[in-house]
Design a protein around this motif. Structure first.
Motif, short mmCIF file in Angstrom:
data_model
loop_
_atom_site.label_atom_id
_atom_site.label_comp_id
_atom_site.label_asym_id
_atom_site.label_seq_id
_atom_site.Cartn_x
_atom_site.Cartn_y
_atom_site.Cartn_z
N ALA A 1 8.69 6.13 8.76
CA ALA A 1 7.55 6.75 9.45
C ALA A 1 6.23 6.38 8.77
N ILE A 2 6.17 6.43 7.44
CA ILE A 2 4.90 6.15 6.77
C ILE A 2 4.58 4.66 6.80
N GLN A 3 5.59 3.82 7.03
CA GLN A 3 5.33 2.38 7.10
C GLN A 3 4.64 1.98 8.40
N ARG A 4 4.71 2.86 9.41
CA ARG A 4 4.11 2.51 10.70
C ARG A 4 2.59 2.41 10.60
N GLU A 5 2.00 3.26 9.77
CA GLU A 5 0.54 3.24 9.58
C GLU A 5 0.23 3.32 8.08
N PRO A 6 0.39 2.22 7.38
CA PRO A 6 0.23 2.27 5.92
C PRO A 6 -1.19 2.55 5.46
N GLN A 7 -2.19 2.25 6.29
CA GLN A 7 -3.57 2.43 5.87
C GLN A 7 -4.18 3.75 6.32
N LEU B 1 0.82 -1.20 0.00
CA LEU B 1 0.00 0.00 0.00
C LEU B 1 0.87 1.26 0.00
N ILE B 2 1.98 1.21 0.71
CA ILE B 2 2.90 2.35 0.71
C ILE B 2 3.50 2.54 -0.68
#
Length: 817
Positions: A467-473, A399-400
């Motif tokens: 950082a963006i991988q911590r909350e991909p959704q 998703l990222i």
């Protein structure tokens, strides 16, 4: 200076640039960078009114005065008034017109124009005409293409609160509402049943020609039979009736709300095929071709259809075949469609017995097919990888990857949305980026170049990706969600924006998903190859051919009628053969892109030679070497599709064609016919293999279930055993199906007297062989000729064997060879 913003200063002479950009300029206020937008009820920014200061002419000219003295002589000449020039075509001249700006504009080859000063005509003593001139065709006599309300009887009046939809909003002001009158006869189904298969005009008041193919009312649908004479009536199902009611209601409301036309109750729907154009038959006649047009409606309310018009469109008038002496008079220049020199230019020198004598230009050397190889090699060098495989390879969430390769919005502390994506794909707009992305049936795919760009992004900003991988959704991302310290977040966002700007991703070429396009590197290589092919084609000889049929001659004026059904692939070589267009006639090139609209196929072609109206195909091709053309204006010389074969070449063809060219097809276009349905397969697999598919055929050695198999002519490889004799085994009758003595029997050669499964006879005849068993040495069963018994429902002693009652399901040892 009074029109352009400061960012367009390169268009004006350099001496004026300082006036537009210097903060100390006396007119710097004329060129603001920040200004207010007045939306004035609009939704998009480009619709807004730009509130910038008006240009004061006196201040502008005063500021420009000192700068005018710094202009060069050429710039001063450009800034003055010249004389009007008139260019007139003359067949008596033929020269090379030199480029006015060498290196920017190419020379004009074969220039046939005369240049003269144009003097405006003297109008003294003449009177100006106010309004239409005498003899102007109006009302029902209006020429084709001019809309008129008078083709149907109507009345009109000003109505308050009609609510006509204008710019997606109902109008609150009074509107002129048109009401169609005398609609009784036009709404009767019987009127339009008589019009089935005939032409009409739809789209009132913007009339277009069409052909009636189907008529509907509440209960029935009426269509022409295959003989195009009888009318077939079909009852409506519940769903058909519901669809009819829905379509009728839509048309009534659409005319009222969108067009301001009251049509009354819709009692009859007419389905049509729109006029596509003219096609040229083998005999040379021109006939109309109708087909469904996806970009236009195909169902109309009967009362809005016009039966006849006074002035037809002269471009689409059918005519019978002309004598070849009239259609191709002596001196006519055309293109050859024969196999001898397909696509080469020719000139008609005479006529004999309804055929033409021609002189055709034939190249001395055959053109090598190198363009397809270049494209194939380029695709191998730059393969595309599915997105899920790239995500796994780079170690990021899929998703990222999807977000970062498109538009990834991050909200700054000031509330601004910043795009930190690479803009390599645009799902909503259905766009892809040439050389970087494409979409297949399995999803998005990216090239090695795109993967490298993503990897460089991850290396440059690993903290951002972590950082963006911590909350991909997460749907909305703020910069403080990525970095806790606001100052650090602000600086890192600036660094990312600067890095993305340096990559110049905004300059990547975006094309529709269904478009087939080559990237700039391949197009440049094709352009260089085209130059070499052009130089080789200059060596040509003139060949005289006699008694050439008209089907082998392509007149440029008939190109669109003959070439409309061609198909193309990337790398195909083409020749421009149309009588008019931006490309010089007979110019050759290579297809570098294919895009499709609802009504046409457009080709991006890199041409072998430059010309004045040439483009760069979006910076992909050399200057003046590219141009987008319709597929009906070029002849595909790689894949011959409108070739006119001679009688000798037909005799050389041993394989018959899969279709035939009918008298109502365009030249060389195959008219396919339905093949007869094959007979139904009957019997078992043996019958299908041997051709005896009948059931119940008489045979002295078989029962009533079918004819006996004949394997004498089998093409199966038959290998002898290792000792030179026929193959066999220690229990050959069980080797065929893997049977064991005390186990479950295999399928035999005939059906026995019981329903149990068992070998029905001798399956082998040789003694056991030494060494390992060779399972490929299996002969045909020896008992295939044995008679078949009936069917029973027992176990044990009643098996499927032919007259052998000792084999059954799990029974005793069967008869061995």
């Amino acid at each position: 200076m009074g029109v352009l913003p400061d960012r367009s200063k390169k268009i004006v002479p350099t001496v004026y640039h300082d006036l537009m950009t210097n903060p100390n300029s006396p007119i710097i206020d004329f060129y603001p960078r920040d200004f207010e937008l007045d939306m004035n009820g609009k939704k998009m920014e480009w619709e807004a009114v730009v509130k910038i200061p008006f240009i004061e002419e006196t201040r502008l000219l005063t500021a420009m005065g000192p700068k005018n003295e710094l202009l060069s002589d050429d710039e001063k000449a450009r800034n003055g008034f010249g004389v009007a020039i008139k260019f007139t075509y003359s067949p008596e001249v033929n020269f090379v017109y030199p480029s006015p700006l060498p290196g920017i504009f190419p020379e004009i080859q074969y220039c046939r124009c005369i240049e003269n000063i144009f003097d405006l005509p003297n109008v003294e003593g003449l009177e100006y005409v106010s309004g239409l001139t005498n003899g102007a065709l109006v009302n029902i006599k209006a020429l084709a293409g001019f809309p008129t309300m008078h083709t149907l009887p109507y009345s009109a009046q000003l109505v308050d609160g009609a609510g006509v939809n204008v710019f997606q909003q109902d109008s609150r002001n009074p509107s002129i509402i048109v009401t169609l009158t005398d609609t009784e006869m036009r709404t009767k189904v019987g009127t339009w049943k008589e019009k089935l298969g005939k032409r009409c005009f739809v789209g009132y008041p913007f009339l277009q020609e069409a052909k009636v193919i189907k008529v509907q009312d509440e209960l029935f649908t009426y269509e022409l039979a295959e003989n195009e004479q009888d009318v077939i009536t079909k009852d409506h199902s519940n769903r058909d009736a519901a669809d009819y009611a829905k379509e009728a209601e839509f048309l009534e409301n659409w005319h009222a709300k969108r067009l301001g036309i009251t049509v009354g109750q819709v009692e009859c729907l007419v389905h049509v095929h729109m006029l596509k154009g003219l096609i040229r038959t083998e005999e040379g006649a021109l006939i109309k071709e109708y087909a469904e047009n996806p970009s236009l409606r195909k169902v109309y309310a009967s009362q809005t259809i016009v039966e006849e018009v006074v002035n037809e469109d002269e471009r689409f008038i059918e005519r019978p075949a002309l004598p070849i002496e009239e259609e191709f008079p002596q001196g006519t220049r055309a293109f050859f469609l024969g196999e001898f020199a397909y696509g080469r230019p020719l000139e008609v020198t005479g006529h004999v017995n309804g055929k033409a004598n021609i002189v055709v230009s034939v190249p001395k050397n055959k053109e090598p097919e190198i363009t397809k190889q270049m494209i194939f090699q380029a695709e191998r060098n730059n393969p595309y990888t599915p997105s899920y495989a790239i995500a796994k390879k780079l170690g990021i969430h899929p998703l990222i990857l999807s977000k970062i390769t498109s538009s990834f919005q991050v909200i700054s502390s000031a509330g601004l949305k910043l795009n930190l994506g690479l803009n390599l794909k645009f799902e909503g707009r259905k766009l892809k980026v040439l050389g970087f992305s494409r979409k297949s049936e399995t999803g998005w795919e990216f090239s090695n170049q795109a993967v490298k760009l993503i990897a460089d992004y991850m290396v440059a900003f690993p903290d951002f990706f972590a950082a963006i991988q911590r909350e991909p959704q997460k749907s909305e991302t703020y910069e403080t969600d990525l970095w806790n310290d606001p100052s650090v977040a602000n600086q890192r966002i600036k660094d990312i924006v600067a890095w993305l700007k340096k990559q110049e991703t905004s300059k990547f070429e975006r094309v529709p998903l269904d478009a087939e396009q080559l990237d700039s590197e391949v197009v440049m290589a094709l352009a260089k190859a085209g130059e070499q092919l052009h130089q080789a084609s200059l060596e040509a000889t003139a060949k005289t051919l006699n008694s050439v049929p008209r089907t082998a001659l392509l007149k440029p004026a008939d190109a669109e009628m003959v070439l409309g059904n061609q198909y193309f692939r990337l790398g195909d070589r083409v020749t421009f053969v149309a009588a008019a267009g931006k490309v010089p006639i007979a110019t050759r090139g290579t297809v570098a892109g294919i895009s499709r609209t609802a009504t046409a196929v457009l080709l991006d072609v890199v041409w072998d030679v430059p010309f004045m109206s040439g483009t760069t195909l979006g910076e992909r091709a050399p200057m003046f070497r590219g141009q987008t053309v319709s597929s009906s204006t070029v002849l595909n010389t790689t894949n011959w599709q409108v070739v006119s074969a001679s009688s000798k070449s037909r005799q050389r063809r041993n394989v018959p064609a899969t279709g035939s060219t009918g008298s109502y097809g365009s030249v060389g276009v195959t008219q396919y016919k339905d093949a007869p349905a094959p007979p139904a397969l009957r019997g078992g697999w043996r019958g299908a293999a041997t051709g005896e598919s009948g059931r119940g055929q008489s045979s002295p050695n078989r029962g009533a279930r079918g004819g006996k198999p004949n394997l004498l002519h089998s093409t199966l490889v038959y290998r002898p055993g290792s000792q030179g004799g026929p193959p066999g085994g220690d229990d050959a009758n069980k080797a065929q199906n893997g049977n064991h003595v005390n186990g479950r029997g295999g399928n035999g050669g005939g059906r026995g007297q019981g329903r149990g499964r068992g070998n029905g006879g001798n399956r082998g005849s040789a003694a056991p062989q030494a060494g390992g068993r060779d399972y490929s040495n299996v002969p045909p069963p020896a008992n295939l000729e044995a008679s078949r018994g009936g069917r029973g429902r027992g176990r044990g002693g009643r098996g499927r064997g032919g007259g052998n009652p000792n084999r059954g399901r799990g029974g005793a040892i069967a008869h061995q060879a």
